[in-house]
Design a protein around this motif. Structure first.
Motif, short mmCIF file in Angstrom:
data_model
loop_
_atom_site.label_atom_id
_atom_site.label_comp_id
_atom_site.label_asym_id
_atom_site.label_seq_id
_atom_site.Cartn_x
_atom_site.Cartn_y
_atom_site.Cartn_z
N TYR A 137 0.83 -1.21 0.00
CA TYR A 137 0.00 0.00 0.00
C TYR A 137 0.86 1.25 0.00
O TYR A 137 0.36 2.35 -0.20
CB TYR A 137 -0.94 0.01 1.21
CG TYR A 137 -2.00 -1.06 1.11
CD1 TYR A 137 -3.09 -0.89 0.28
CD2 TYR A 137 -1.87 -2.26 1.80
CE1 TYR A 137 -4.05 -1.88 0.16
CE2 TYR A 137 -2.82 -3.25 1.68
CZ TYR A 137 -3.91 -3.06 0.86
OH TYR A 137 -4.85 -4.04 0.73
N SER A 138 2.15 1.07 0.29
CA SER A 138 3.03 2.22 0.37
C SER A 138 4.45 1.74 0.25
O SER A 138 4.75 0.59 0.57
CB SER A 138 2.83 2.90 1.72
OG SER A 138 3.92 3.75 1.98
N LEU A 139 5.34 2.61 -0.19
CA LEU A 139 6.75 2.23 -0.24
C LEU A 139 7.36 2.25 1.16
O LEU A 139 8.54 1.96 1.32
CB LEU A 139 7.52 3.19 -1.14
CG LEU A 139 7.43 2.96 -2.64
CD1 LEU A 139 8.46 3.82 -3.34
CD2 LEU A 139 7.67 1.49 -2.98
N LEU B 268 0.21 11.83 3.40
CA LEU B 268 -0.77 10.83 2.96
C LEU B 268 -2.12 11.49 2.73
O LEU B 268 -2.83 11.17 1.78
CB LEU B 268 -0.89 9.70 3.98
CG LEU B 268 0.34 8.81 4.09
CD1 LEU B 268 0.20 7.83 5.24
CD2 LEU B 268 0.55 8.05 2.79
N ARG B 269 -2.47 12.42 3.61
CA ARG B 269 -3.74 13.13 3.42
C ARG B 269 -3.70 13.96 2.14
O ARG B 269 -4.68 14.05 1.42
CB ARG B 269 -4.04 14.02 4.62
CG ARG B 269 -4.54 13.25 5.82
CD ARG B 269 -5.15 14.18 6.85
NE ARG B 269 -5.80 13.40 7.88
CZ ARG B 269 -5.16 12.89 8.95
NH1 ARG B 269 -3.87 13.09 9.11
NH2 ARG B 269 -5.83 12.18 9.83
N GLU C 285 -5.35 14.58 -3.56
CA GLU C 285 -5.00 14.56 -4.97
C GLU C 285 -5.83 13.49 -5.70
O GLU C 285 -6.35 13.72 -6.78
CB GLU C 285 -3.50 14.27 -5.10
CG GLU C 285 -2.91 14.73 -6.41
CD GLU C 285 -1.39 14.54 -6.43
OE1 GLU C 285 -0.74 14.67 -5.37
OE2 GLU C 285 -0.86 14.25 -7.53
N VAL C 286 -5.94 12.34 -5.05
CA VAL C 286 -6.70 11.25 -5.65
C VAL C 286 -8.17 11.65 -5.79
O VAL C 286 -8.80 11.42 -6.83
CB VAL C 286 -6.57 9.96 -4.81
CG1 VAL C 286 -7.56 8.91 -5.30
CG2 VAL C 286 -5.15 9.43 -4.88
N LEU D 64 -5.07 4.42 -6.45
CA LEU D 64 -4.36 5.56 -7.03
C LEU D 64 -3.44 6.24 -6.02
O LEU D 64 -2.50 6.94 -6.39
CB LEU D 64 -5.35 6.59 -7.59
CG LEU D 64 -5.97 6.24 -8.95
CD1 LEU D 64 -6.91 7.35 -9.40
CD2 LEU D 64 -4.89 6.02 -10.00
N ARG D 65 -3.71 6.04 -4.72
CA ARG D 65 -2.86 6.67 -3.71
C ARG D 65 -1.41 6.26 -3.90
O ARG D 65 -0.50 7.09 -3.86
CB ARG D 65 -3.32 6.27 -2.31
CG ARG D 65 -3.71 7.43 -1.42
CD ARG D 65 -3.32 7.18 0.00
NE ARG D 65 -1.88 7.02 0.08
CZ ARG D 65 -1.25 5.87 0.09
NH1 ARG D 65 -1.92 4.76 0.07
NH2 ARG D 65 0.06 5.83 0.13
#
Ligand SMILES: Nc1nc2c(ncn2[C@@H]2O[C@H](COP(=O)(O)OP(=O)(O)OP(=O)(O)O)[C@@H](O)[C@H]2O)c(=O)[nH]1
Ligand SMILES: [Mg+2]
Lengths: 627, 99
Positions: free
Chosen positions: A68-70, A196-197, A202-203, A110-111
């Motif tokens: 879900y994230s790097l 993250l917010r 942006e998404v 898309l996040r």
């Protein structure tokens, strides 16, 4: 210099959320058959493949674990992070990232894409599962999304023939253009909650501009879950499925096993009748056919077991099982997710131990790894089945619904599971103390398994099993035959020749050690090569008894020979031994690899062998006293 | 490494959190505040995870299923996807009745 000229092929990496279809895409691109299944966390290592693009470029593709994230929270996600950031030793970061997003769930997917854009590397966004998205009524404007994101966007359907064509063409396009430009500097740093917010905002903006309809979550899944995730029916169903699985391993496989048995003894008789009496005939019949044959017989059982596991994996039920069991497994300190590695361990502990990578907390992960080998793996099936066939009468119970042998098999599986839970409890309340890591797991929509995939999966398994029988087991059987045949019996010997052989000597040397738990010298001989592969023990017994046979005691089957020469307490004691015994080099070495050292495999070996000896001792003593 | 930016420290009107919703209840996420939730994770981590799984201000949630025993964990719909989590950690997600 363009990428075309360089010696190394350009490298692309598939990155995306778990379960969005990266491996399915990888398989479609490269023609490989990596494992695809409907739950998050299937892929836990990087896999490399190649394909030739429509314009004739040879391209290297890397399939990665989903994330879900790097930020990488668990060991599998660290693999993804390290590959993407080029932190793997001797490896640059990939030339092109193919971000894979599940088109039915763009808001979440898309996040990561927005985060990956910070890397400043060339990106293609593949909107996968477009077929499912269309069914749900999603309306996505790919061109607008591409313009808004500033990266090429291609729709794909990884599981449909030709469903990756647009991606292939886009890869060619990207290879041609980005060879010229040098990549922008990497602007990625670990995102804070504020970042993250911002990504999320942006998404939302992207969705507002490019997605007319995000589609409805499938109603069918919700309806099915209303039953399967019901607090009472759901659990009852789960236990029923497991019971059926272990029962079917016994019941469904019986007819094909008899067929193979018939074929093996037919072959043996034919060879015996054709060849002149001598060492070669003995090697072929007693060594190879009796040994390898007694293992090959179990192919149907292994396939039935894998059939169940493959279907459970493909439907999406595994994540539900983890959900249902989270609280109960919490009772012994395990994470609900641990169910997934533990279920794979019924097939083989090696992938089970690796699947534990998705559990990020080290204590939880180690606890799961330590108990994985207590799940009855498919290599133990032959031993169980053989002993059950020899000692348990085939009596129908409950009006023929279940047979006594099937029930005993279930009890052995249950013994493994219960002792695993007990060991987990001890570990989690001593060395691995501490709260469990949080549960945050996506429950994927149900999917009907594709019969072709299941068939291919089974075929693959059959190949692996037979290849193993034809190589490792075959070789071990030849060695065992020699050890069991030489030196030959002295002049005027009264005992069967095998008593005087090297194997006989080894067995008699070990006998005092194993006599307290009721093992005969033949069992002692079988246990030694069993370390290389558990099922070899059965093969060795096959050879030993084939060589020990003398005129009147000739038995048609190995089970018959065992029934005639072992006492019931001995058989029970051996079953108890096999529930616990750590006899598998492959498992110990994968534990070494996954824990980076010899300490945990040593602990595993020590605790399992202690349990095995203890359990066999108690079983033998109690059974001898009672029977 | 993260401070708590303003939006999530503001109390939701009803002052409820996701962990106390019953099966069938719908709500809108008004904030994520991990303080007061005991986990194995380093500070700020649970909050980030919740956001990454889609539990962020403005998301629509609905409790779909409850496991056994103790109606825990819960399966919730978060916009377009379904998520399983425990009630203890769901306390970090502040909610208000769905609009
Ligand atoms: N309908 C549909 N299903 C797909 C498509 N691509 C993949 N799937 C299914 O989605 C599920 C997940 O596919 P995988 O390829 O294992 O997903 P992954 O991204 O590799 O997952 P992890 O390895 O867990 O990160 C499987 O059940 C696939 O059959 C697609 O384009 N359409
Ligand atoms: Mg995968």
């Amino acid at each position: 210099m363009s990428v075309l000229d360089s010696a190394l092929p350009p490298r692309i990496a598939l990155v995306g959320n778990p379960n969005c279809g990266k491996t399915a895409l990888f398989n479609a691109l490269t023609g490989s058959r990596q494992k695809v299944a409907n739950y998050p966390g299937v892929t836990v290592e990087r896999k490399i493949g190649h394909f030739v693009s429509p314009l004739g470029r040879r391209v290297q593709v890397i399939d990665l674990p989903g994330t879900y994230s790097l930020r990488a929270r668990s060991p599998d996600e660290e693999v993804t992070r390290d590959v993407v950031l080029g932190r793997f030793s001797h490896e640059d970061s990939p030339d092109l990232l193919v971000c894979v997003a599940d088109a039915t769930n763009l808001r979440l997917n898309l996040r990561l894409v927005v985060e990956l854009k910070r890397l400043g590397r060339p990106i293609i966004l593949a909107l996968n599962m477009m077929d499912a998205a269309e069914k749900r009524g999603c309306r996505i404007d790919a061109a607008a999304l591409s313009a808004a994101l500033g990266v090429p966007v291609v729709p794909t359907v990884a599981i449909r023939r030709g469903g990756v064509q647009p991606l292939l063409e886009q890869i060619d396009g990207a290879m041609a253009s980005d060879a010229a430009e040098s990549p922008a500097p990497c602007g990625w740093s670990e995102p804070s909650s504020r970042d993250l917010r911002a990504y999320h905002q942006e998404v939302e903006g992207l969705l507002a501009g490019c997605v007319a309809d995000a589609g409805l979550p499938p109603l069918a899944t919700r309806r099915v879950d209303a039953v399967l995730l019901h607090p009472v029916f759901g659990l009852a169903f789960l236990f029923l499925v497991l019971f059926l699985m272990f029962q079917a391993v016994f019941a469904w496989a019986e007819a094909p096993m008899n067929l193979i048995d018939g074929a093996v003894s037919g072959l043996k008789d034919w060879v015996a009748a054709t060849l002149p009496d001598g060492a070669l005939r003995s090697l072929l019949t007693d060594g190879i056919i009796a040994g390898v044959g007694s293992v090959v017989i179990f192919l149907p059982q292994i396939l039935v077991l894998f059939f169940f596991i493959l279907v459970l994996e493909a439907t999406g039920y595994l994540a539900r099982a983890a959900f249902l069991l989270d609280r109960l497994m919490g009772g012994v300190g395990l994470h609900g997710r641990a169910f997934i590695p533990l279920l794979s361990s019924f097939a083989c502990a090696v992938p089970g131990v690796m699947a534990a990578r998705t559990i990020e907390n080290r204590a939880d992960r180690l606890a799961t790894i330590m108990i994985a080998p207590l799940m009855t793996c498919s290599a133990r099936l032959p031993v169980y089945t053989l002993l059950i066939a020899a000692f348990v009468p085939d009596r129908p119970l409950l009006g023929g619904l279940v047979g006594l042998p099937g029930l005993v098999m279930f009890a052995l599986y249950a013994a493994g599971i219960l002792s695993a839970l007990a060991v987990a409890f001890v570990l989690k309340s001593t060395v691995f103390k501490g709260a469990r890591e949080p549960l945050l797991m996506e429950l994927p929509a149900y999917r009907l398994p594709n019969p072709r995939d299941i068939a291919l999966g089974l075929f693959e398994r059959a190949k692996v099993f037979l290849a193993r029988a034809g190589t490792t087991i075959f070789a071990l059987m030849i060695v065992m035959w020699f050890l069991a045949s030489f030196p030959a019996a002295p002049e005027g010997a009264t005992e069967p020749a095998i008593q005087y052989s090297i194997a006989g000597m080894i067995g008699h040397a070990l006998e005092p050690l194993l006599a307290p738990i009721g093992f005969t010298w033949q069992i002692a001989v079988a246990l030694v090569p069993g370390i290389a592969a558990r099922e070899v023990a059965v093969g060795v017994l096959g050879t030993i008894y084939a060589l020990s046979e003398s005129g009147d005691a000739l038995q048609s089957s190995l089970a018959g020979a065992l029934a005639a020469s072992w006492s019931l307490p001995t058989a029970l004691s051996l079953l108890a031994w096999y529930v616990f015994a750590p006899q598998c080099v492959a498992t110990l070495s994968v534990v070494k690899r996954e824990t980076n050292g010899w300490f945990w495999p040593a602990v595993m070996f020590a605790y399992m062998i202690t349990l095995a000896y203890g359990a066999s001792f108690v079983t033998y003593r109690v059974a001898s006293a009672l029977l | 490494m993260s401070g708590h930016p303003t939006p999530e420290t503001g109390q939701s009107p009803g002052g409820r959190h996701l962990g106390e919703l019953k099966k069938g209840e719908r709500a809108r996420v008004t904030g994520v505040d991990e303080r007061g939730v005991v986990t194995t994770l380093p500070e700020g981590e649970l909050e980030r995870r919740m956001i990454e799984m889609g539990l962020v201000e403005g998301s629509q949630v609905e409790v779909l299923h409850e496991a056994f025993p103790g109606r825990d964990p819960i399966a919730i719909r978060v916009n377009e996807h379904t998520l399983a989590l425990r009630r203890a950690e769901a306390r970090a997600v502040l909610v208000a009745p769905a609009a």
